[in-house]
Structures are given as C-alpha cells and as structure tokens.
Design a protein around this motif. Structure first.
Motif, PDB file in Angstrom:
ATOM      1  N   ASP A 121       0.816  -1.263  -0.125  1.00  0.00           N
ATOM      2  CA  ASP A 121      -0.064   0.046   0.082  1.00  0.00           C
ATOM      3  C   ASP A 121       1.023   1.321  -0.025  1.00  0.00           C
ATOM      4  OD1 ASP A 121      -1.641   2.086   0.462  1.00  0.00           O
ATOM      5  OD2 ASP A 121      -2.416   1.222   2.229  1.00  0.00           O
ATOM      6  N   PRO A 122       0.827   1.885  -0.962  1.00  0.00           N
ATOM      7  CA  PRO A 122       1.684   3.046  -1.252  1.00  0.00           C
ATOM      8  C   PRO A 122       1.554   4.208  -0.057  1.00  0.00           C
ATOM      9  CG  PRO A 122       0.986   2.677  -3.392  1.00  0.00           C
ATOM     10  CD  PRO A 122       0.327   1.431  -2.380  1.00  0.00           C
ATOM     11  N   ALA A 123       0.276   4.058   0.390  1.00  0.00           N
ATOM     12  CA  ALA A 123      -0.136   5.159   1.658  1.00  0.00           C
ATOM     13  C   ALA A 123       0.503   4.607   2.946  1.00  0.00           C
ATOM     14  CB  ALA A 123      -1.592   5.302   1.736  1.00  0.00           C
ATOM     15  N   ALA A 124       0.987   3.520   2.945  1.00  0.00           N
ATOM     16  CA  ALA A 124       1.602   2.960   4.244  1.00  0.00           C
ATOM     17  C   ALA A 124       3.016   3.524   4.582  1.00  0.00           C
ATOM     18  CB  ALA A 124       1.759   1.777   4.061  1.00  0.00           C
ATOM     19  N   VAL A 125       3.773   4.235   3.712  1.00  0.00           N
ATOM     20  CA  VAL A 125       4.896   4.718   3.945  1.00  0.00           C
ATOM     21  C   VAL A 125       4.688   6.228   4.576  1.00  0.00           C
ATOM     22  CG1 VAL A 125       7.084   5.622   3.397  1.00  0.00           C
ATOM     23  CG2 VAL A 125       6.177   3.639   2.337  1.00  0.00           C
ATOM     24  N   VAL A 126       4.888   6.166   5.976  1.00  0.00           N
ATOM     25  CA  VAL A 126       4.572   7.624   6.746  1.00  0.00           C
ATOM     26  C   VAL A 126       5.846   8.584   6.800  1.00  0.00           C
ATOM     27  CG1 VAL A 126       2.549   6.697   7.829  1.00  0.00           C
ATOM     28  CG2 VAL A 126       4.705   6.571   9.029  1.00  0.00           C
ATOM     29  N   ASP A 127       7.086   7.704   6.610  1.00  0.00           N
ATOM     30  CA  ASP A 127       8.300   8.539   6.832  1.00  0.00           C
ATOM     31  C   ASP A 127       9.404   8.014   6.040  1.00  0.00           C
ATOM     32  OD1 ASP A 127       9.945  10.727   7.713  1.00  0.00           O
ATOM     33  OD2 ASP A 127      10.680   9.515   9.485  1.00  0.00           O
ATOM     34  N   TYR A 128      10.191   8.726   5.349  1.00  0.00           N
ATOM     35  CA  TYR A 128      11.298   8.086   4.617  1.00  0.00           C
ATOM     36  C   TYR A 128      12.200   9.121   4.481  1.00  0.00           C
ATOM     37  CZ  TYR A 128      13.506   5.890   0.358  1.00  0.00           C
ATOM     38  OH  TYR A 128      14.254   5.394  -0.571  1.00  0.00           O
ATOM     39  N   GLY A 129      13.508   8.598   4.833  1.00  0.00           N
ATOM     40  CA  GLY A 129      14.615   9.486   4.561  1.00  0.00           C
ATOM     41  C   GLY A 129      16.071   8.627   4.229  1.00  0.00           C
ATOM     42  N   VAL A 130      16.784   9.320   3.381  1.00  0.00           N
ATOM     43  CA  VAL A 130      18.148   8.592   3.065  1.00  0.00           C
ATOM     44  C   VAL A 130      19.305   9.689   3.056  1.00  0.00           C
ATOM     45  CG1 VAL A 130      16.795   7.126   1.468  1.00  0.00           C
ATOM     46  CG2 VAL A 130      18.077   9.035   0.382  1.00  0.00           C
ATOM     47  N   ARG A 131      20.430   9.343   2.656  1.00  0.00           N
ATOM     48  CA  ARG A 131      21.426  10.125   2.476  1.00  0.00           C
ATOM     49  C   ARG A 131      22.327   9.478   1.289  1.00  0.00           C
ATOM     50  NH1 ARG A 131      24.508  11.675   8.069  1.00  0.00           N
ATOM     51  NH2 ARG A 131      22.871  13.046   8.931  1.00  0.00           N
TER      52      ARG A 131
ATOM     53  N   ARG B 234      15.970   4.849   5.710  1.00  0.00           N
ATOM     54  CA  ARG B 234      14.990   4.387   6.756  1.00  0.00           C
ATOM     55  C   ARG B 234      13.623   4.552   6.151  1.00  0.00           C
ATOM     56  NH1 ARG B 234      19.091   2.270   7.941  1.00  0.00           N
ATOM     57  NH2 ARG B 234      20.282   1.926   9.696  1.00  0.00           N
ATOM     58  N   ALA B 235      12.787   3.685   6.448  1.00  0.00           N
ATOM     59  CA  ALA B 235      11.262   3.960   6.141  1.00  0.00           C
ATOM     60  C   ALA B 235      10.356   3.563   7.376  1.00  0.00           C
ATOM     61  CB  ALA B 235      10.716   3.184   4.872  1.00  0.00           C
ATOM     62  N   VAL B 236       9.449   4.468   7.857  1.00  0.00           N
ATOM     63  CA  VAL B 236       8.513   3.953   8.694  1.00  0.00           C
ATOM     64  C   VAL B 236       7.176   3.802   7.922  1.00  0.00           C
ATOM     65  CG1 VAL B 236       7.119   4.855  10.646  1.00  0.00           C
ATOM     66  CG2 VAL B 236       9.618   5.556  10.480  1.00  0.00           C
ATOM     67  N   VAL B 237       6.789   2.318   8.327  1.00  0.00           N
ATOM     68  CA  VAL B 237       5.678   2.122   7.441  1.00  0.00           C
ATOM     69  C   VAL B 237       4.367   1.707   8.386  1.00  0.00           C
ATOM     70  CG1 VAL B 237       5.040   0.077   5.885  1.00  0.00           C
ATOM     71  CG2 VAL B 237       7.357   1.152   5.846  1.00  0.00           C
ATOM     72  N   GLN B 238       3.322   2.272   8.038  1.00  0.00           N
ATOM     73  CA  GLN B 238       2.062   1.796   8.643  1.00  0.00           C
ATOM     74  C   GLN B 238       1.617   0.410   8.181  1.00  0.00           C
ATOM     75  OE1 GLN B 238       0.238   3.899  11.176  1.00  0.00           O
ATOM     76  NE2 GLN B 238      -0.604   1.760  11.370  1.00  0.00           N
ATOM     77  N   LEU B 239       1.303  -0.329   9.019  1.00  0.00           N
ATOM     78  CA  LEU B 239       0.875  -1.965   8.513  1.00  0.00           C
ATOM     79  C   LEU B 239      -0.365  -2.063   8.980  1.00  0.00           C
ATOM     80  CD1 LEU B 239       4.228  -4.168   9.031  1.00  0.00           C
ATOM     81  CD2 LEU B 239       3.415  -2.867   6.976  1.00  0.00           C
ATOM     82  N   ALA B 240      -1.185  -3.057   8.321  1.00  0.00           N
ATOM     83  CA  ALA B 240      -2.392  -3.533   8.859  1.00  0.00           C
ATOM     84  C   ALA B 240      -2.380  -4.324  10.002  1.00  0.00           C
ATOM     85  CB  ALA B 240      -3.009  -4.342   7.664  1.00  0.00           C
TER      86      ALA B 240
END
Length: 142
Positions: free
Chosen positions: A77-87, A136-142
């Motif tokens: 679910d693309p809407a599941a990613v609530v935060d994402y960052g990289v270097r 890192r990604a913070v992902v909202q799961l079902a």
C-alpha cells in the motif's frame, strides 16, 4: 501489487528479499521530464565526462525513489509509508544506452513501533557501490 503486510506477521530482524531495478538512459530522460531536472549529467555522456564524471549518472532522487518503491511494493500500500529518508553515498553510473545499470535494494525490519508501525532499514547498491546510506522508512501496516 503485493498482498498487504500485517503487523502481527512481521518480526524484528526479518529480512526483505532483494529486488533489482534496471536503470536505462531512457528512464533518466523520462525522470528528467517528470522532475524538471534536465541537468546534462543525467543524459549526455559527452557532457558528463567533460565535468569529470565516469559517465551519465542517475538523479539522486530517482535512486531514492527506487528505495521507496521497494518499501511500497513490500507493504502492499503506497500510503503505508509515513516517513522516509536517505543519505546519498555514491552515484549510480549508467553507461551506454543499452548497457544501463542496476539498483539492488534490500531491507530488514529494524523495529516495531506502536500503532502498527515498523521501521525498515534499506540497503541500496549499484555494482559494488552503496548508493544510499542511513536509508530508513517508517511503514504503517495493517
């Protein structure tokens, strides 16, 4: 799209299988059109080499997007990613119109948070180079 991943089915330390994303010059030209970034280092080999690059290089944000794609494909679910960052740690060199390059992305569940969220750490490489760090990604799961 993959089946939706459920929070109760995920464990800390769980490895997410690597996925390879091919990168061709055509992808970079299409990305340039979508992003508005027409810098010649992303599509003109002669120009890229005159400024000291080994060849054409992928846009950093294009590279970052492949990590985001990896996470959304996994979560389902693309809407599941609530935060994402990289270097950005290295370039994705895209030699020749036909040869292209490959970005390989894998991940690991690093932490389970409250509210059915998980932290996924990503590793992205192209050839021998690590092209993203601290991804890192913070992902909202079902």
């Amino acid at each position: 799209m993959a089946a939706t991943v459920k929070y109760d089915e995920v464990e800390v330390g769980q490895r997410l299988p690597a996925v390879e994303y091919p990168v061709r010059r055509l992808n970079l030209v299409m990305y340039a059109g979508a992003s508005g970034d027409f810098n010649q280092i992303h599509w003109n080999e002669r120009f890229a080499k005159t400024v000291g690059l080994p060849d054409v290089i992928a846009h950093g944000m294009y590279t970052m997007a492949q990590g985001g794609r990896f996470v959304t494909d996994w979560a389902g679910d693309p809407a599941a990613v609530v935060d994402y960052g990289v270097r950005f740690s290295s370039m994705v060199v895209v030699p020749g119109d036909d040869a292209g390059a490959t970005i390989t992305v894998s991940g690991v569940v690093e932490e389970k948070l409250a509210d059915k969220r998980v932290v996924v750490g990503l590793e992205a490489t192209s050839g021998d180079a690590h092209v993203l760090s601290k991804a890192r990604a913070v992902v909202q799961l079902a």
